[in-house]
Design a protein around this motif. Structure first.
Motif, PDB file in Angstrom:
ATOM      1  N   SER A 123      -1.829   5.843  -5.427  1.00 51.84           N
ATOM      2  CA  SER A 123      -0.754   4.887  -5.660  1.00 51.84           C
ATOM      3  C   SER A 123      -0.234   5.055  -7.088  1.00 51.84           C
ATOM      4  O   SER A 123      -0.568   6.040  -7.764  1.00 51.84           O
ATOM      5  CB  SER A 123      -1.262   3.468  -5.396  1.00 51.84           C
ATOM      6  OG  SER A 123      -0.212   2.530  -5.549  1.00 51.84           O
ATOM      7  N   LYS A 153       4.673   1.958  -2.212  1.00 54.78           N
ATOM      8  CA  LYS A 153       3.289   2.257  -2.614  1.00 54.78           C
ATOM      9  C   LYS A 153       2.408   1.023  -2.379  1.00 54.78           C
ATOM     10  O   LYS A 153       1.295   1.116  -1.856  1.00 54.78           O
ATOM     11  CB  LYS A 153       3.242   2.651  -4.101  1.00 54.78           C
ATOM     12  CG  LYS A 153       3.754   4.058  -4.399  1.00 54.78           C
ATOM     13  CD  LYS A 153       2.691   5.109  -4.127  1.00 54.78           C
ATOM     14  CE  LYS A 153       3.168   6.519  -4.398  1.00 54.78           C
ATOM     15  NZ  LYS A 153       2.235   7.544  -3.887  1.00 54.78           N
ATOM     16  N   GLU A 157      -0.759   0.438   0.171  1.00 54.23           N
ATOM     17  CA  GLU A 157      -2.057  -0.098  -0.284  1.00 54.23           C
ATOM     18  C   GLU A 157      -2.549  -1.196   0.650  1.00 54.23           C
ATOM     19  O   GLU A 157      -3.736  -1.258   0.989  1.00 54.23           O
ATOM     20  CB  GLU A 157      -1.928  -0.705  -1.687  1.00 54.23           C
ATOM     21  CG  GLU A 157      -1.703   0.273  -2.804  1.00 54.23           C
ATOM     22  CD  GLU A 157      -1.738  -0.432  -4.167  1.00 54.23           C
ATOM     23  OE1 GLU A 157      -1.967  -1.657  -4.196  1.00 54.23           O
ATOM     24  OE2 GLU A 157      -1.558   0.250  -5.192  1.00 54.23           O
ATOM     25  N   VAL A 173      -7.908   3.149  -3.205  1.00 55.71           N
ATOM     26  CA  VAL A 173      -6.547   3.306  -3.708  1.00 55.71           C
ATOM     27  C   VAL A 173      -6.612   3.499  -5.213  1.00 55.71           C
ATOM     28  O   VAL A 173      -7.224   2.694  -5.917  1.00 55.71           O
ATOM     29  CB  VAL A 173      -5.715   2.042  -3.389  1.00 55.71           C
ATOM     30  CG1 VAL A 173      -4.398   2.057  -4.143  1.00 55.71           C
ATOM     31  CG2 VAL A 173      -5.493   1.894  -1.881  1.00 55.71           C
ATOM     32  N   ARG A 175      -4.435   3.593  -8.528  1.00 56.22           N
ATOM     33  CA  ARG A 175      -3.128   3.338  -9.145  1.00 56.22           C
ATOM     34  C   ARG A 175      -3.048   4.177 -10.409  1.00 56.22           C
ATOM     35  O   ARG A 175      -3.510   3.777 -11.483  1.00 56.22           O
ATOM     36  CB  ARG A 175      -2.974   1.858  -9.472  1.00 56.22           C
ATOM     37  CG  ARG A 175      -2.820   0.991  -8.239  1.00 56.22           C
ATOM     38  CD  ARG A 175      -2.692  -0.479  -8.601  1.00 56.22           C
ATOM     39  NE  ARG A 175      -2.419  -1.294  -7.421  1.00 56.22           N
ATOM     40  CZ  ARG A 175      -2.486  -2.622  -7.404  1.00 56.22           C
ATOM     41  NH1 ARG A 175      -2.843  -3.294  -8.511  1.00 56.22           N
ATOM     42  NH2 ARG A 175      -2.231  -3.296  -6.308  1.00 56.22           N
TER      43      ARG A 175
END
Lengths: 322, 322
Positions: A123, A153, A157, A173, A175
């Motif tokens: 992400s 995105k 998630e 996930v 980021r």
């Protein structure tokens, strides 16, 4: 721990993907990469060397008919692909939703059908939060993206979490902040670092949109790779982690570093700022440090040096061929 | 304030929609309702009486060609429609994304093209938060839906915010709890209240999934209508509000109320609980109370009485016709 597992990588021929695939192969994994276009064997050999454990599958990840046979027998999926960019996604939001969101939900359904038990999804720490209320930004910061890219995105998630809750497919996930490193090309929109260095090495003017005080969190590619490895090994219940260097760098700081490393005579041209840019983005990475037992190892100066060296080699190679 | 403005209502013939349209007409607004299927004039007349200020447009809100001419000249859009239900949306997530998310983004783009400056969007306080960490739930509570329905609602909220930030279209998102009231039908999945009452009135057994201790926040339809009116008048910068009664009611509490209001001989059958149900959902409505200057006025007993009276009238009418 990853040895002998078979990993499906979507986006495995991109900048981050190449590094991830190399790292997985070096650890003894079998790797299956899905590529939308047929890539000649010579090009694959050039990227990875001869690799008995690497298989390239031609197909579209948003197409279930392509995906189902391609996924069969894999243990884990790493999803690094995107069909849009933060800067241009607002120009075609529907396409962004159709390809990246519906496409990834299709992927999750196909994983479920093929009994793939884990996904690591890349992400975007630079877009899901929107304009930060405070920095550094932790995972609990409000998420109000100002681009379709960031919204999609975020929605992906949420579907990853849903598939973990409903069907027991483990989701991690990441980021990610702004990745940079060798393998990025200086003439494409993959980030400012290679673009700035390429300009500096070729004596062209570096263009800065705004006053150059925009702050970003830059992470070196090897630290991205190690974070993805840590995510692959992670067995806990948490699903979302910030992955960055955890420090802020201004565009002007990059220029200053290049002046020291390349030479003082670097040209810079300041242009009017883009409204879409958030002014400051620094990620709080303490959750990943604690839960994934991961930390970035490469500081900005060392990283920049590696990119300069890599791009300078390319310049030399280009000159030799011309 | 709303007088003489022209309001476009998507979902204006549904349970909530009918009440909203009646309220808008009573305030002197012009109302344009979009309906997917052609509805006979007699049926419209039956629902609203003769109304010079009401126009019904046949068309699909997810289709830009239908929307653009239908929207022309309106001031504000109220979007109440959904093509999926929380309980079944996980069975077809792609359809949920295509119709509700891509469809609503299409609507926002059409609004932008037609220069409609405001949207009131009905989101879902029962699904966007997922399993609550604490109750009552405020708007800043983490959002981890356990249904596609909730994820899509959340993603639409983010696009509403994006359109406000990028294009100045004012967005007011109402995260509604469980609405109930006259006009809901007892034989459809619009909520447990009319279903329970219908069963009780006809001497059938009330089915409860689980032990009946599931807690929900029930809001009477007139309080929903007044919240939508407050949202239409709101000029501030906030975009997301919880709209509920702010109190919790167990399924067993509803049964107890019906025993008092209808009679003690109500039959109840307990069945195994559904895994998708969150155990407790009560909304913190203080932000709406403060910013929208709105508060719910109808307590649960008064609301239930109104529904009983309405459904009992229907029973009588049915018997007269049979």
């Amino acid at each position: 721990m990853l040895e002998n597992s078979e990993i499906f990588v979507i986006g495995g021929l991109g900048f981050i993907g190449c590094h991830v695939v190399r790292s997985l192969l070096a650890q003894g994994c079998k790797v299956r990469v899905m590529s939308r276009t047929k890539v000649p064997d010579a090009q694959i050999h050039n990227m990875f060397g001869y690799q008995a454990n690497l298989k390239i599958v031609t197909g579209d990840f948003t197409c279930k008919e392509d995906l189902l046979p391609a996924l069969a027998g894999c243990d884990t999926c790493i999803h690094l692909a995107t069909t849009t960019l933060p800067s241009t996604s607002n120009n075609n939001k529907i396409f962004d939703i159709q390809s990246n969101l519906a496409g990834t939900v299709q992927l999750l359904e196909a994983m479920r059908e093929q009994n793939i038990r884990k996904i690591v999804y890349l992400s975007s720490g630079g877009t899901v939060y929107g304009n930060p209320i405070h920095v550094p930004i932790s995972e609990t910061h409000p998420t109000n993206p100002i681009s379709s890219y960031g919204i999609v995105k975020l929605a992906v998630e949420k579907y990853c979490y849903l598939f973990q809750e409903l069907y027991g497919i483990q989701s991690v996930v990441l980021r990610l902040s702004n990745p940079y490193g060798p393998g990025q090309t200086g003439n494409r929109i993959q980030g400012v670092v290679p673009v700035f260095i390429e300009k500096a090495l070729t004596g062209k003017s570096i263009e800065i949109w705004g006053d150059g005080n925009v702050v970003r969190d830059y992470i070196y590619i090897d630290d991205v790779t190690s974070a993805i490895n840590a995510a692959l090994c992670y067995q806990g219940q948490e699903t979302v982690f910030n992955i960055g260097h955890g420090t802020g760098t201004r565009l002007n700081d990059i220029v200053d570093a290049l002046k020291v490393l390349i030479g003082q005579n670097i040209l810079v041209e300041y242009k009017p700022g883009r409204s879409l840019d958030v002014s400051k983005n620094i990620l709080d990475i303490s959750k990943a440090q604690k839960c994934l037992n991961w930390s970035p190892q490469v500081d900005f100066e060392a990283g920049i040096k590696a990119v300069i060296s890599s791009l300078a080699d390319e310049q030399v190679a280009k000159k030799e061929f011309s």
